[in-house]
Motif scaffolding. Structure first.
Motif, short mmCIF file in Angstrom:
data_model
loop_
_atom_site.label_atom_id
_atom_site.label_comp_id
_atom_site.label_asym_id
_atom_site.label_seq_id
_atom_site.Cartn_x
_atom_site.Cartn_y
_atom_site.Cartn_z
N LEU A 111 35.66 50.72 46.60
CA LEU A 111 36.86 51.32 46.03
C LEU A 111 37.13 52.68 46.66
O LEU A 111 38.27 53.00 47.04
N PHE A 112 36.08 53.48 46.80
CA PHE A 112 36.22 54.81 47.41
C PHE A 112 36.68 54.68 48.86
O PHE A 112 37.55 55.43 49.31
N SER A 113 36.10 53.74 49.60
CA SER A 113 36.48 53.54 50.99
C SER A 113 37.95 53.16 51.11
O SER A 113 38.68 53.71 51.96
N GLY A 114 38.40 52.22 50.27
CA GLY A 114 39.79 51.80 50.31
C GLY A 114 40.75 52.92 49.94
O GLY A 114 41.83 53.06 50.54
N VAL A 115 40.36 53.74 48.97
CA VAL A 115 41.21 54.85 48.55
C VAL A 115 41.32 55.90 49.65
O VAL A 115 42.41 56.44 49.91
N ILE A 116 40.19 56.21 50.31
CA ILE A 116 40.21 57.16 51.42
C ILE A 116 41.15 56.67 52.52
O ILE A 116 41.98 57.43 53.05
N GLY A 166 37.87 52.12 61.20
CA GLY A 166 36.74 51.74 62.05
C GLY A 166 35.41 51.90 61.34
O GLY A 166 34.48 51.13 61.57
N LYS A 167 35.33 52.89 60.47
CA LYS A 167 34.08 53.17 59.75
C LYS A 167 33.81 52.14 58.65
O LYS A 167 32.66 51.72 58.45
N TYR A 168 34.86 51.73 57.94
CA TYR A 168 34.66 50.90 56.74
C TYR A 168 34.97 49.41 56.92
O TYR A 168 34.51 48.59 56.13
N SER A 169 35.77 49.05 57.93
CA SER A 169 36.26 47.67 58.03
C SER A 169 35.15 46.64 58.20
O SER A 169 35.30 45.49 57.76
N SER A 170 34.05 47.02 58.85
CA SER A 170 32.96 46.07 59.07
C SER A 170 32.01 45.96 57.88
O SER A 170 31.14 45.08 57.86
N LYS A 171 32.18 46.82 56.88
CA LYS A 171 31.26 46.85 55.75
C LYS A 171 31.73 46.01 54.56
O LYS A 171 30.92 45.58 53.74
N TYR A 172 33.04 45.81 54.47
CA TYR A 172 33.59 45.18 53.27
C TYR A 172 34.57 44.06 53.62
O TYR A 172 35.09 44.01 54.74
N LEU A 216 40.32 42.40 50.51
CA LEU A 216 40.12 43.27 49.35
C LEU A 216 40.29 44.73 49.74
O LEU A 216 40.93 45.51 49.01
N LEU A 217 39.74 45.12 50.88
CA LEU A 217 39.86 46.50 51.35
C LEU A 217 41.32 46.84 51.66
O LEU A 217 41.78 47.95 51.36
N THR A 218 42.05 45.88 52.22
CA THR A 218 43.46 46.10 52.53
C THR A 218 44.28 46.28 51.26
O THR A 218 45.15 47.16 51.19
N VAL A 219 44.03 45.44 50.26
CA VAL A 219 44.77 45.53 49.00
C VAL A 219 44.56 46.90 48.35
O VAL A 219 45.51 47.53 47.86
N GLN A 269 44.93 44.80 61.04
CA GLN A 269 44.17 45.95 61.53
C GLN A 269 42.80 46.03 60.87
O GLN A 269 41.79 46.22 61.54
N THR A 270 42.77 45.88 59.55
CA THR A 270 41.50 45.96 58.82
C THR A 270 40.55 44.85 59.24
O THR A 270 39.34 45.04 59.34
N ASN A 271 41.11 43.66 59.50
CA ASN A 271 40.29 42.51 59.84
C ASN A 271 39.79 42.55 61.28
O ASN A 271 38.63 42.23 61.55
#
Length: 308
Positions: free
Chosen positions: A69-74, A169-175, A179-182, A235-237
């Motif tokens: 959640l924090f990653s997506g918000v950032i 680039g930092k978070y896309s490979s972790k989650y 869900l991260l895009t939403v 982009q996220t994917n």
């Protein structure tokens, strides 16, 4: 290698969509204020991807936690910064100039990565910044319109987009990508609505007489579906298969697409000096991103020898 190539092609298509929608957005915000436009645009995209998530990818919800959640918000906050400054800036500058100034994020990405990752800048990055800065001067200071408020606002938007690329680039490979895009586009929606309520006449902005104008409906549908929902999911994917620097290089094509579509759709022309400035900015972007130099070549040769 195939995944990287496919990712690069997909991101190039995303860049084309973003560049092509500058004129569409500029026409729409003449009727619907910038933050209100972004609020509706990202709300539609959130509903579209959120609905897909719930209906077909519900298993991704099991990964939801504070860190995700924090990653997506950032990511969403920096994305909001980029779009907020860009959309407001389009009220005061042209689509072509906005596209090229936004493209400076391609130069900023390696520099900001250096600051955040504590790495020394390469000679290419330094030279690229100098070239792009000269180009920016020629584009904004020697053109008939000179430097205006819109150019400055769009410059800050470039910083926001650069930070978004870095954190993607930092978070896309972790989650999970969807869900991260939403989460990130929902964050942009909330921020845009907040700023709309504070800074704009939202009662007029969200009235049917404004929202249902043909140019507004067209812009909202095109940007919400293609330039937001599909583009940021892509982009996220796909950014997980490449690097932020490589992504920045691909995104350097956005101002080229913006200028081309502005010329084709509304016959928007740049002066000779401004055109040279655009070319210098593009050259600076490319020079900052391309791995050149003797050290790089020697490193590659050593890697090949080890592989053999």
């Amino acid at each position: 290698m195939k995944k990287t190539l496919f990712a690069d092609i997909s991101l190039l298509l995303v860049t084309f969509v973003w560049g092509a929608t500058f004129v569409v957005v500029q026409n729409a915000i003449a009727s619907l204020p910038p933050h209100s436009f972004n609020a509706v645009r990202f709300l539609l995209a959130t509903l579209l991807l959120g609905g897909w998530l719930i209906l077909f990818e519900r298993k991704q919800l099991s990964h939801l936690n504070r860190k995700l959640l924090f990653s997506g918000v950032i990511m969403g906050v920096w994305l909001f910064v980029g779009y907020a400054f860009q959309t407001v800036g389009l009220l005061y500058t042209t689509s072509s100039k906005a596209g090229f100034i936004t493209g400076l994020c391609a130069v900023m990405v390696p520099l900001l990565s250096i600051i955040l990752l504590k790495q020394r800048p390469s000679k290419n990055a330094v030279i690229g910044v100098v070239i792009a800065t000269v180009g920016l001067y020629m584009l904004t200071m020697t053109d008939m319109t000179a430097l205006n408020k819109g150019d400055v606002l769009v410059f800050f938007c470039a910083i926001g987009f650069a930070m978004h690329i870095i954190f993607t680039g930092k978070y896309s490979s972790k989650y999970p990508s969807l869900l991260l895009t939403v989460i990130q586009i929902a964050t942009v929606t909330i921020c845009s609505f907040m700023f709309s309520l504070i800074t704009e006449d939202y009662m007029t902005a969200f009235s049917p007489s404004v929202l249902f104008r043909s140019e507004v409906i067209f812009a909202l549908l095109v940007t919400a579906v293609f330039a937001t929902a599909l583009a940021f999911f892509a982009q996220t994917n796909f950014q997980k298969f490449t690097t932020p620097t490589r992504v920045a290089l691909i995104f350097a094509m956005e101002p080229v697409f913006a200028a081309a579509t502005a010329y084709l759709w509304i016959n928007e022309r740049l002066s000779t000096s401004a055109l040279i400035g655009c070319l210098l900015i593009l050259a600076g972007m490319l020079f900052a991103e391309l791995p050149m130099g003797k050290g790089f070549l020697l490193k590659k040769i050593k890697q090949r020898k080890k592989a053999v």
